[in-house]
Design an enzyme around this catalytic site. Structure first.
Site, PDB file in Angstrom:
ATOM      1  N   ARG A   1      -7.109  -8.014  -8.948  1.00  0.00           N
ATOM      2  CA  ARG A   1      -7.559  -8.469  -9.537  1.00  0.00           C
ATOM      3  C   ARG A   1      -9.684  -8.314 -10.355  1.00  0.00           C
ATOM      4  NH1 ARG A   1     -10.684  -7.636  -5.030  1.00  0.00           N
ATOM      5  NH2 ARG A   1      -9.541  -7.047  -3.333  1.00  0.00           N
TER       6      ARG A   1
ATOM      7  N   LYS B   1       1.227  -1.483  -0.007  1.00  0.00           N
ATOM      8  CA  LYS B   1      -0.205  -0.234  -0.107  1.00  0.00           C
ATOM      9  C   LYS B   1       0.916   1.089  -0.256  1.00  0.00           C
ATOM     10  CE  LYS B   1      -3.632  -2.553   0.517  1.00  0.00           C
ATOM     11  NZ  LYS B   1      -2.957  -3.837  -0.653  1.00  0.00           N
TER      12      LYS B   1
END
Lengths: 501, 167
Positions: A291, A116
């Site tokens: 994804r 992140k």
């Protein structure tokens, strides 16, 4: 195009991928743990292989086992679905090394966006607006100093996180230490990594994300936004597209910014750029998911773009045939995630056997699920039962359709959130589109049916019927069943085999 | 046949008569009723022209009825139990594991005082942590598990007794 694809996942997403493969004429390989022998994805695939005990770390998360099944079955590509290994760059790397195509972005893009803090840096370099916070993982002492500097309320987030795990909101300075401890402990058990970072908490935020898709030739499109603000425990339960909160101008800017983020990592395949939106339509980059998302169907419904099929085509080297101008929004779609959980006990998972399932239908209703009467919801995996999707010309009509579909749904044997979802569809604020991520916390009355509900009387009648009907059954329960045809069939096969030998 | 059901601590009585036709009496109204099982646990019930489609599951004395997206859970109780239930609770309360889970953290030690709604123990199931709260104000009488324990559903984790002052 591929000849055979291994699906390294389970549940509804495995079935969604199997269906896409069938339409493209590709054979499918399922993998399953000991707990999933009777799961629907196993029965639906062309081939199926056991990959070990129920705990994910010993089956669905085992890179070694999955690669070995791919080689044994001769699969030329692997679709990871969502969760499990889908955002594990080591898995994508192992596929690359073994000459098996990983259906998704490069391992490099996964690695960069999976962290992140790196993702934030990349976004910053791409001139994408960011929420104020710590520049990376912090020690306990630093964390508290930064929290004080940017001002409460603040969020503590796991560096390796996702899906709301290892995340804590802190409103008061005196709660900071205990929340930090909880967040670290949760992060450690969920991701094996307890590093956390700190962020300013935006009041009454909305969660809006942009679906993007890129091919191997540098073409990247966005497929507009999804509104995902209805969340419990920081996890999405209801999503819709388009968002009722943004103007066409914001929509266009958000799409452009998302494409810029994706271009920064030469993104290939389907991905999602998540933003937090404040009450004045300012948006800030949250993270990028590399994804397919659980909530991808709402985007498919409003654009007519089959995301899963395109992921496969792109992985096989095909070029996107559409340009940004070709994609437009038609109508409105809402998705409700049906879970085996108890809204009255803080959405606690409720595993068990589904004694009976009845699925809704009708025009504009799509049910992406993997459940059936008699199936078992084990405590090993996510307790999502189904994704119910409603599409209509307008948001108002889509809500009505969803409300009715939820009334048609029947699941017996475990607790579900179906009643809760229906009550949300009846809520004035939701209908007006005026909500934010704090919606559920502000409406505890939605968690349980009111006792003076108009259905109590019919329910009592039904309960009386249950007592009477089961007494009747016990009286006449001696008759012998018919001869099993399966047994005869089995014998026949045995005989034929003998003859062949 | 007199049937008594419990729903959210309320008692409801339903009488069901059988002659040429099944009749049901709810709160002194007698209504003719007809039902058919049409698919697995799905029933069609017709009461004076009003049609009810409901999923019904009976497990011993527990009955689940699913209508219009809402699950109603009834407990069928006998007359004898109804009389006994009026006795009243002994005072102590238990916190049980709501599902198979792992004990992550024990927040309160034995003899510590707790407020109603205060967190007592943190469990983890399906990769989610949740804090179990005290159902009442009182004192921790017993902690029956330790951190790291794996427990089955229904296992008593903590026993809480009322404060002496409030007894």
């Amino acid at each position: 195009m591929f000849d055979k694809i291994l699906i390294a996942n389970r549940g509804e997403i495995a079935i969604r991928i199997i269906r896409a493969c069938r339409e493209l004429g590709i054979k499918t390989v399922a993998v399953y743990s000991d707990a999933d022998r009777t799961s629907l994805h196993v029965a639906m695939a062309d081939e199926a292989y056991n990959i070990g005990p129920p705990p994910p770390t010993e089956s669905y998360l085992s890179i070694e086992k999955i690669i070995s099944v791919a080689k044994r079955s001769g699969a030329d590509a692997i679709h990871p679905g969502y969760g499990f290994l889908s955002e594990n760059h080591l898995f994508a790397e192992a596929c690359e090394r073994e000459g098996i195509v990983f259906i998704g972005p490069s391992s490099e893009a996964i690695r960069l966006m999976g962290d992140k803090i790196t993702a934030r840096r990349i976004a910053q370099e791409a001139r994408v607006p960011l929420v104020p916070g710590s520049d990376g993982a912090v020690s306990d002492v630093e964390a508290e100093v930064i929290a004080k500097k940017i001002g409460y309320p603040v969020m503590i987030k796991a560096s390796a996180g996702g899906g709301g795990k290892g995340m804590r909101l802190v409103r008061r300075e005196e709660d900071f230490k205990s929340s930090l401890r909880m967040a670290r402990s949760e992060a450690r058990s969920a991701f094996g990594d307890d590093s956390v970072y700190i962020e300013k908490f935006i009041e009454r935020p909305r969660h809006v994300e942009i679906q993007i898709i890129g091919d191997a030739y540098g073409n990247i499109l966005h497929l507009f936004e999804r509104e995902c603000s209805i969340q419990r425990r920081h996890q999405k339960v209801i999503e819709e597209a388009p968002s009722p909160a943004i103007s066409p101008r914001t929509r266009k800017r958000m799409g452009e910014v998302a494409v810029r983020v994706a271009k920064a990592v030469s993104y290939r395949g389907a991905g999602t750029v998540e933003f937090i939106l404040d009450q004045n339509e300012n948006f800030y980059f949250l993270e990028m998911n590399t994804r397919i998302q659980v909530e991808h169907p709402v985007t498919e419904m409003i654009t007519g773009f089959d995301i899963v099929k395109w992921m496969i085509r792109i992985a096989a080297g095909e070029k996107l045939t559409l340009t940004q101008e070709d994609i437009s929004i038609r109508g409105h779609a809402i998705e409700c995630r049906v879970y085996a959980e108890d809204p009255e006990r803080n959405f606690l998972p409720s595993p068990g056997k589904l004694e009976y399932v009845r699925t809704p239908g009708g025009p504009g209703i799509r049910d992406d699920s993997s459940i059936y009467s008699g199936c078992e919801i084990t405590p090993f995996y996510d307790p999502m039962l189904s994704k119910l999707i409603a599409w209509a010309d307008t948001r108002e009509e889509a809500i009505k359709k969803m409300r009715n579909a939820l009334r048609e749904y029947i699941v017996l044997g475990v607790k579900t959130n179906i009643g809760f979802l229906r009550r949300v569809m009846e809520n004035e604020e939701f209908i007006k589109g005026e909500f934010d991520t704090g919606f559920i916390d502000r409406h505890p009355e939605l968690l349980s049916p009111s006792v003076d509900t108009q259905n109590l009387e019919p329910a009592l009648v039904a309960a009386a019927v249950a007592m009477k009907d089961s007494t009747k059954k016990e009286e006449g329960k001696t008759e012998q069943g018919p001869v099993s045809y399966w047994k005869l069939f089995g014998r026949k096969i045995a005989v034929m085999r003998n003859q062949l030998i | 046949m007199m049937l008594t059901f419990k729903f959210r601590d309320q008692i409801y009585r339903v009488s069901m008569e059988e002659g040429d036709q099944t009749e049901i009496e709810i709160e002194s109204k007698r209504i003719p009723l007809e039902f058919r099982k049409i698919d697995g646990n799905f029933y069609s019930i017709i009461v004076e022209g009003k049609s009810i489609g409901a999923g019904i599951l009976r497990k011993g004395r527990n009955i689940q009825v699913f209508i219009d997206g809402d699950l109603f859970e009834f407990e069928a109780i006998s007359e004898r139990e109804r009389a006994k239930a009026k006795g009243g609770a002994s005072g102590t309360q238990e916190i049980k594991a709501p599902m198979p889970s792992r004990v992550v953290k024990i927040l309160k030690r034995e003899d510590e005082e707790v407020e109603e709604g205060e967190g007592v123990i943190v469990i983890e199931a399906m990769k989610m942590e949740s804090e179990l709260k005290s159902p009442m104000e009182g004192k921790i009488r017993e902690v029956r598990v330790k951190e790291g324990d794996t427990v089955e559903s229904g296992v008593v984790l903590v026993v809480i007794s009322p404060n002496e002052a409030s007894q």
